[in-house]
Design an enzyme around this catalytic site. Structure first.
Site, PDB file in Angstrom:
ATOM      1  N   ASP A  88      -1.041 -15.356 -52.609  1.00 10.97           N
ATOM      2  CA  ASP A  88      -0.453 -14.482 -52.224  1.00 10.97           C
ATOM      3  C   ASP A  88       1.407 -14.707 -51.777  1.00 10.97           C
ATOM      4  O   ASP A  88       1.333 -15.423 -50.950  1.00 10.97           O
ATOM      5  CB  ASP A  88      -0.638 -13.778 -50.912  1.00 10.97           C
ATOM      6  N   HIS A  89       2.782 -14.687 -52.425  1.00  7.85           N
ATOM      7  CA  HIS A  89       3.418 -14.680 -51.309  1.00  7.85           C
ATOM      8  C   HIS A  89       4.073 -15.833 -50.802  1.00  7.85           C
ATOM      9  O   HIS A  89       3.756 -16.379 -49.952  1.00  7.85           O
ATOM     10  CB  HIS A  89       3.498 -13.642 -49.364  1.00  7.85           C
ATOM     11  N   HIS A 144       3.919  -5.419 -43.260  1.00  6.28           N
ATOM     12  CA  HIS A 144       2.800  -6.176 -42.958  1.00  6.28           C
ATOM     13  C   HIS A 144       2.372  -6.522 -41.539  1.00  6.28           C
ATOM     14  O   HIS A 144       3.079  -6.088 -40.304  1.00  6.28           O
ATOM     15  CB  HIS A 144       3.240  -8.182 -43.276  1.00  6.28           C
ATOM     16  N   GLY A 145       1.136  -7.084 -41.875  1.00  6.16           N
ATOM     17  CA  GLY A 145       0.679  -6.554 -39.988  1.00  6.16           C
ATOM     18  C   GLY A 145      -0.118  -5.185 -39.942  1.00  6.16           C
ATOM     19  O   GLY A 145       0.146  -4.349 -40.335  1.00  6.16           O
ATOM     20  N   SER A 153      -2.599  -2.783 -44.371  1.00  4.99           N
ATOM     21  CA  SER A 153      -3.721  -2.841 -43.482  1.00  4.99           C
ATOM     22  C   SER A 153      -3.639  -1.628 -42.161  1.00  4.99           C
ATOM     23  O   SER A 153      -2.092  -1.707 -41.438  1.00  4.99           O
ATOM     24  CB  SER A 153      -3.545  -3.953 -42.427  1.00  4.99           C
ATOM     25  N   ASN A 171      -3.088  -4.922 -51.384  1.00  8.33           N
ATOM     26  CA  ASN A 171      -2.973  -5.482 -50.422  1.00  8.33           C
ATOM     27  C   ASN A 171      -3.669  -5.823 -49.543  1.00  8.33           C
ATOM     28  O   ASN A 171      -3.320  -4.889 -48.105  1.00  8.33           O
ATOM     29  CB  ASN A 171      -2.033  -6.789 -50.268  1.00  8.33           C
ATOM     30  N   VAL A 172      -4.740  -6.328 -48.745  1.00  5.33           N
ATOM     31  CA  VAL A 172      -5.288  -6.109 -47.197  1.00  5.33           C
ATOM     32  C   VAL A 172      -5.752  -7.561 -46.408  1.00  5.33           C
ATOM     33  O   VAL A 172      -5.932  -8.323 -47.449  1.00  5.33           O
ATOM     34  CB  VAL A 172      -6.744  -5.300 -47.431  1.00  5.33           C
ATOM     35  N   ALA A 173      -4.738  -7.720 -45.843  1.00  2.53           N
ATOM     36  CA  ALA A 173      -4.984  -9.186 -45.203  1.00  2.53           C
ATOM     37  C   ALA A 173      -5.179  -8.776 -43.172  1.00  2.53           C
ATOM     38  O   ALA A 173      -6.113  -9.636 -42.734  1.00  2.53           O
ATOM     39  CB  ALA A 173      -3.501  -9.994 -45.081  1.00  2.53           C
ATOM     40  N   THR A 174      -3.920  -8.390 -42.174  1.00  2.00           N
ATOM     41  CA  THR A 174      -4.344  -7.879 -41.494  1.00  2.00           C
ATOM     42  C   THR A 174      -5.635  -6.984 -40.525  1.00  2.00           C
ATOM     43  O   THR A 174      -6.214  -7.834 -40.126  1.00  2.00           O
ATOM     44  CB  THR A 174      -2.969  -7.438 -40.683  1.00  2.00           C
TER      45      THR A 174
END
Length: 284
Positions: A82-83, A180-181, A211, A230-233
């Site tokens: 990612d990124h 993001h976040g 998220s 995309n799911v991260a935080t």
């Protein structure tokens, strides 16, 4: 099975009107949790790691774990970087066995973004690796990349079409108002823009900043052409909170298995929710 390129998975998702969850993981337990969720729901899966996690764990360690998961699983799994704006790290991950990479040159002028993306597409072509790129700038924080909300520029549909044609990139993450976040308020997603981009671009589109987006907004974005989310935080928070809960009740606990197991279970539950939301249940 072996790790697969996400190109075919995402094309099928776009053609089928659903989305595939792409989950950022930072530990073996996080990786196992999302794989178990996908296996249980018979969903294709994209495992992701950030540049920071690659530096922390090593691309070869991450790829080895993902390859083991794919070998033991009956659902298709892709491994995505990612990124990343560093060509050297992208090549390191491809050599380690990643089947998908993101070249993020969205902070550069359009022509430099085209040049950087084209270079990665050319390098990845020989081994069938999917390449994702970004146009516009998604706000928020992703590893050490910080984009102030005021500086977040939304992607232009005509530029998206020209970019895809000139680079041959396989998937595109256009900035459409997500961040993001975790959102401080409701995200201001430009759904009209998603529709106009999807009408001009045939390749799968990627929804970054997944998220905390309200479910109804995710479903609407998917219906308009978003094929990867995309799911991260959210995963990091759930995982960490579960560990904190164990220590709150048992402050002297020193067995990692006693706090990693509930953390893994909590993350798996959230991953299953996201897979249902994406509409990829049963699509493996």
């Amino acid at each position: 099975m072996t790790l697969v390129s996400s190109t075919t998975l995402l094309r099928d998702a776009r053609d089928g009107g659903y989305c595939i969850g792409a989950f950022n993981v930072h530990t073996l337990e996080m990786l196992q949790a999302v794989v178990e969720a996908a296996e249980e729901l018979r969903s294709p899966l994209i495992i992701q790691s950030t540049v920071g996690t690659v530096k922390h764990l090593g691309a070869d360690y991450i790829a080895a774990a993902a390859k083991t998961a794919a070998r033991r699983s009956s659902v298709p799994i892709a491994l995505h970087l990612d990124h990343c704006s560093d060509f050297g790290i992208i090549m390191q991950c491809i050599r380690a066995g990643y089947t998908s990479v993101m070249i993020d040159a969205s902070h550069e002028p359009f022509e430099r973004n085209v040049e950087a993306t084209s270079k990665v597409v050319e390098a990845a072509a020989a081994v069938g690796v999917n390449v994702e790129a970004e146009l516009g700038r998604v706000g928020g924080v992703e590893d050490d990349i910080v984009v102030d909300e005021r500086d977040a520029l939304l992607a232009d549909p005509d530029e998206c079409a020209a970019f895809v044609e000139r680079t041959g990139v396989h998937t595109l993450a256009p900035a459409i108002g997500t961040a993001h976040g975790i959102y401080k308020g409701d995200p201001k997603i430009d759904f009209d823009r998603i529709g106009r981009i999807a009408a001009k671009v045939e390749i799968p589109l990627v929804l970054h900043g997944g998220s905390g987006i309200p479910d109804a907004q995710v479903r609407r974005a998917v219906s308009l052409g978003m094929s990867k989310m995309n799911v991260a935080t959210e995963l990091r928070i759930v995982f960490s909170d579960a560990i904190k809960s164990v220590f709150a009740e048992h402050p002297d606990e020193n067995d990692p298995r006693k706090y990693m197991v509930p953390a893994k279970q909590a993350l798996k539950a959230v991953a299953m929710e996201k897979i249902h939301l994406c509409g990829s249940t049963g699509k493996a």
